[in-house]
Design a protein around this motif. Structure first.
Motif, PDB file in Angstrom:
ATOM      1  N   GLY A  43     -10.564  -5.435  11.924  1.00 33.46           N
ATOM      2  CA  GLY A  43      -9.180  -5.011  12.154  1.00 33.46           C
ATOM      3  C   GLY A  43      -8.419  -4.882  10.847  1.00 33.46           C
ATOM      4  N   LEU A  44      -8.603  -5.843   9.940  1.00 34.09           N
ATOM      5  CA  LEU A  44      -7.936  -5.778   8.644  1.00 34.09           C
ATOM      6  C   LEU A  44      -8.499  -4.652   7.785  1.00 34.09           C
ATOM      7  CD1 LEU A  44      -7.490  -9.540   7.733  1.00 34.09           C
ATOM      8  CD2 LEU A  44      -5.741  -7.914   8.469  1.00 34.09           C
TER       9      LEU A  44
ATOM     10  N   PHE B   2      -9.725  -1.881   8.964  1.00 32.29           N
ATOM     11  CA  PHE B   2      -9.154  -0.668   9.543  1.00 32.29           C
ATOM     12  C   PHE B   2      -7.718  -0.482   9.071  1.00 32.29           C
ATOM     13  CE2 PHE B   2      -6.667   1.396  12.906  1.00 32.29           C
ATOM     14  CZ  PHE B   2      -7.290   2.639  12.912  1.00 32.29           C
ATOM     15  N   LEU B   3      -6.947  -1.565   9.046  1.00 31.92           N
ATOM     16  CA  LEU B   3      -5.563  -1.492   8.578  1.00 31.92           C
ATOM     17  C   LEU B   3      -5.504  -1.054   7.121  1.00 31.92           C
ATOM     18  CD1 LEU B   3      -2.543  -1.947   9.091  1.00 31.92           C
ATOM     19  CD2 LEU B   3      -2.900  -4.355   8.495  1.00 31.92           C
ATOM     20  N   LEU B   4      -6.392  -1.595   6.289  1.00 31.04           N
ATOM     21  CA  LEU B   4      -6.423  -1.207   4.884  1.00 31.04           C
ATOM     22  C   LEU B   4      -6.798   0.264   4.739  1.00 31.04           C
ATOM     23  CD1 LEU B   4      -6.074  -2.092   1.972  1.00 31.04           C
ATOM     24  CD2 LEU B   4      -8.480  -2.742   1.959  1.00 31.04           C
ATOM     25  N   ALA B   5      -7.758   0.734   5.531  1.00 31.94           N
ATOM     26  CA  ALA B   5      -8.135   2.153   5.490  1.00 31.94           C
ATOM     27  C   ALA B   5      -6.976   3.037   5.925  1.00 31.94           C
ATOM     28  CB  ALA B   5      -9.359   2.390   6.373  1.00 31.94           C
ATOM     29  N   LEU B   6      -6.256   2.599   6.923  1.00 30.27           N
ATOM     30  CA  LEU B   6      -5.097   3.355   7.404  1.00 30.27           C
ATOM     31  C   LEU B   6      -4.005   3.428   6.339  1.00 30.27           C
ATOM     32  CD1 LEU B   6      -3.954   4.796   9.936  1.00 30.27           C
ATOM     33  CD2 LEU B   6      -2.924   2.608  10.559  1.00 30.27           C
ATOM     34  N   VAL B   7      -3.744   2.307   5.694  1.00 26.82           N
ATOM     35  CA  VAL B   7      -2.734   2.284   4.633  1.00 26.82           C
ATOM     36  C   VAL B   7      -3.187   3.136   3.454  1.00 26.82           C
ATOM     37  CG1 VAL B   7      -1.525   0.801   2.991  1.00 26.82           C
ATOM     38  CG2 VAL B   7      -1.798   0.064   5.343  1.00 26.82           C
ATOM     39  N   ALA B   8      -4.472   3.087   3.107  1.00 18.98           N
ATOM     40  CA  ALA B   8      -4.997   3.918   2.015  1.00 18.98           C
ATOM     41  C   ALA B   8      -4.834   5.394   2.347  1.00 18.98           C
ATOM     42  CB  ALA B   8      -6.466   3.589   1.758  1.00 18.98           C
ATOM     43  N   LEU B   9      -5.112   5.758   3.586  1.00 16.38           N
ATOM     44  CA  LEU B   9      -4.919   7.145   4.016  1.00 16.38           C
ATOM     45  C   LEU B   9      -3.460   7.542   3.880  1.00 16.38           C
ATOM     46  CD1 LEU B   9      -6.168   9.699   5.358  1.00 16.38           C
ATOM     47  CD2 LEU B   9      -5.516   8.678   7.554  1.00 16.38           C
ATOM     48  N   TYR B  10      -2.569   6.655   4.255  1.00 19.53           N
ATOM     49  CA  TYR B  10      -1.130   6.894   4.143  1.00 19.53           C
ATOM     50  C   TYR B  10      -0.725   7.077   2.673  1.00 19.53           C
ATOM     51  CZ  TYR B  10       3.883   5.966   4.482  1.00 19.53           C
ATOM     52  OH  TYR B  10       5.235   6.042   4.377  1.00 19.53           O
ATOM     53  N   VAL B  11      -1.237   6.217   1.794  1.00 16.61           N
ATOM     54  CA  VAL B  11      -0.910   6.313   0.370  1.00 16.61           C
ATOM     55  C   VAL B  11      -1.392   7.641  -0.198  1.00 16.61           C
ATOM     56  CG1 VAL B  11      -1.478   5.366  -1.913  1.00 16.61           C
ATOM     57  CG2 VAL B  11      -0.790   3.841  -0.070  1.00 16.61           C
TER      58      VAL B  11
ATOM     59  N   VAL C 215      -2.531  -1.196  -4.843  1.00 21.60           N
ATOM     60  CA  VAL C 215      -2.491  -2.632  -5.136  1.00 21.60           C
ATOM     61  C   VAL C 215      -1.503  -3.317  -4.189  1.00 21.60           C
ATOM     62  CG1 VAL C 215      -1.804  -4.361  -6.861  1.00 21.60           C
ATOM     63  CG2 VAL C 215      -3.272  -2.452  -7.520  1.00 21.60           C
ATOM     64  N   ILE C 216      -0.349  -2.693  -3.986  1.00 21.34           N
ATOM     65  CA  ILE C 216       0.622  -3.241  -3.038  1.00 21.34           C
ATOM     66  C   ILE C 216       0.022  -3.288  -1.633  1.00 21.34           C
ATOM     67  CG2 ILE C 216       2.855  -2.828  -1.913  1.00 21.34           C
ATOM     68  CD1 ILE C 216       3.808  -1.626  -4.600  1.00 21.34           C
ATOM     69  N   ALA C 217      -0.731  -2.259  -1.262  1.00 21.46           N
ATOM     70  CA  ALA C 217      -1.364  -2.214   0.061  1.00 21.46           C
ATOM     71  C   ALA C 217      -2.369  -3.345   0.228  1.00 21.46           C
ATOM     72  CB  ALA C 217      -2.054  -0.864   0.268  1.00 21.46           C
ATOM     73  N   VAL C 218      -3.195  -3.571  -0.789  1.00 20.37           N
ATOM     74  CA  VAL C 218      -4.191  -4.646  -0.716  1.00 20.37           C
ATOM     75  C   VAL C 218      -3.498  -6.007  -0.604  1.00 20.37           C
ATOM     76  CG1 VAL C 218      -5.976  -5.856  -2.051  1.00 20.37           C
ATOM     77  CG2 VAL C 218      -6.030  -3.370  -1.857  1.00 20.37           C
ATOM     78  N   LEU C 219      -2.437  -6.200  -1.377  1.00 19.94           N
ATOM     79  CA  LEU C 219      -1.694  -7.463  -1.290  1.00 19.94           C
ATOM     80  C   LEU C 219      -1.046  -7.633   0.083  1.00 19.94           C
ATOM     81  CD1 LEU C 219       0.001  -7.533  -4.813  1.00 19.94           C
ATOM     82  CD2 LEU C 219      -1.861  -8.999  -3.999  1.00 19.94           C
ATOM     83  N   SER C 220      -0.502  -6.562   0.626  1.00 16.32           N
ATOM     84  CA  SER C 220       0.156  -6.630   1.939  1.00 16.32           C
ATOM     85  C   SER C 220      -0.838  -6.916   3.053  1.00 16.32           C
ATOM     86  CB  SER C 220       0.904  -5.328   2.224  1.00 16.32           C
ATOM     87  OG  SER C 220       1.914  -5.123   1.274  1.00 16.32           O
ATOM     88  N   VAL C 221      -1.960  -6.200   3.057  1.00 21.16           N
ATOM     89  CA  VAL C 221      -2.970  -6.426   4.088  1.00 21.16           C
ATOM     90  C   VAL C 221      -3.581  -7.822   3.919  1.00 21.16           C
ATOM     91  CG1 VAL C 221      -5.210  -5.640   4.979  1.00 21.16           C
ATOM     92  CG2 VAL C 221      -3.425  -3.976   4.467  1.00 21.16           C
ATOM     93  N   GLY C 222      -3.738  -8.268   2.683  1.00 20.00           N
ATOM     94  CA  GLY C 222      -4.215  -9.634   2.444  1.00 20.00           C
ATOM     95  C   GLY C 222      -3.252 -10.670   3.007  1.00 20.00           C
TER      96      GLY C 222
ATOM     97  N   VAL D 264      -1.234 -10.189   5.562  1.00 18.58           N
ATOM     98  CA  VAL D 264      -1.392 -10.128   7.022  1.00 18.58           C
ATOM     99  C   VAL D 264      -2.624 -10.935   7.439  1.00 18.58           C
ATOM    100  CG1 VAL D 264      -1.933  -8.588   8.960  1.00 18.58           C
ATOM    101  CG2 VAL D 264      -0.171  -7.944   7.318  1.00 18.58           C
ATOM    102  N   GLY D 265      -3.703 -10.815   6.673  1.00 17.86           N
ATOM    103  CA  GLY D 265      -4.924 -11.568   6.974  1.00 17.86           C
ATOM    104  C   GLY D 265      -4.719 -13.063   6.873  1.00 17.86           C
ATOM    105  N   ARG D 266      -3.996 -13.512   5.855  1.00 22.10           N
ATOM    106  CA  ARG D 266      -3.715 -14.942   5.709  1.00 22.10           C
ATOM    107  C   ARG D 266      -2.829 -15.444   6.850  1.00 22.10           C
ATOM    108  NH1 ARG D 266      -4.254 -17.725   0.592  1.00 22.10           N
ATOM    109  NH2 ARG D 266      -2.576 -19.003   1.422  1.00 22.10           N
TER     110      ARG D 266
END
Length: 141
Positions: A25-26, A28-37, A114-121, A123-125
């Motif tokens: 799920g995370l 997928f969320l990261l892939a979605l955010v990357a697509l958005y970026v 980088v902001i996306a990875v930190l944000s999804v991270g 959410v994971g925490r």
């Protein structure tokens, strides 16, 4: 007095979390955010102040007089703490890109990823903390 031994009922594993511990799920969320970026690279006004601070840190360094914040301080005081962290994490990738001849315009993509990875991270925490406190059925919703 007989003590009753209860068997722990196995909790249902969410579709987003496989048995090997990886969380699809995370991912997928990261892939979605990357697509958005990548497809919508332009920033919104809410992001612009932070991205300008990151730009100033990365490209002006210790030359504080060149910082955009000096000329346009804004009505709300802002912190550079988040911008410092993102700039620190972005710098090695941006430096490698510059050595390879990558144009400065691509730094926006790198910084936003980088902001996306930190944000999804984050959410994971949060998901992990909720799972620990309330169980995996709640944490994986």
């Amino acid at each position: 007095m007989e003590t009753e031994t209860r068997k722990q009922k196995p909790t249902a594993t969410s579709k987003s979390q496989r048995k090997d511990g990886s969380n699809t799920g995370l991912l997928f969320l990261l892939a979605l955010v990357a697509l958005y970026v990548l497809t919508i690279p332009f920033t919104k006004v809410e992001e612009s102040f932070n991205l300008q601070a990151i730009h100033d840190l990365l490209y002006h360094g210790t030359e504080l007089a060149a910082y955009d914040h000096q000329q346009f301080p804004g009505v709300v005081p802002r912190t550079f703490t988040g911008a410092c962290l993102v700039a620190l994490l972005s710098y090695p990738v941006l430096r490698a890109g510059a050595l390879l001849g990558l144009r400065k315009a691509y730094s926006l993509y790198i910084v936003r990823m980088v902001i996306a990875v930190l944000s999804v991270g984050a959410v994971g925490r949060f998901q992990k903390a909720v799972s620990r406190r309330f169980g995996t059925e709640v944490g994986n919703v």
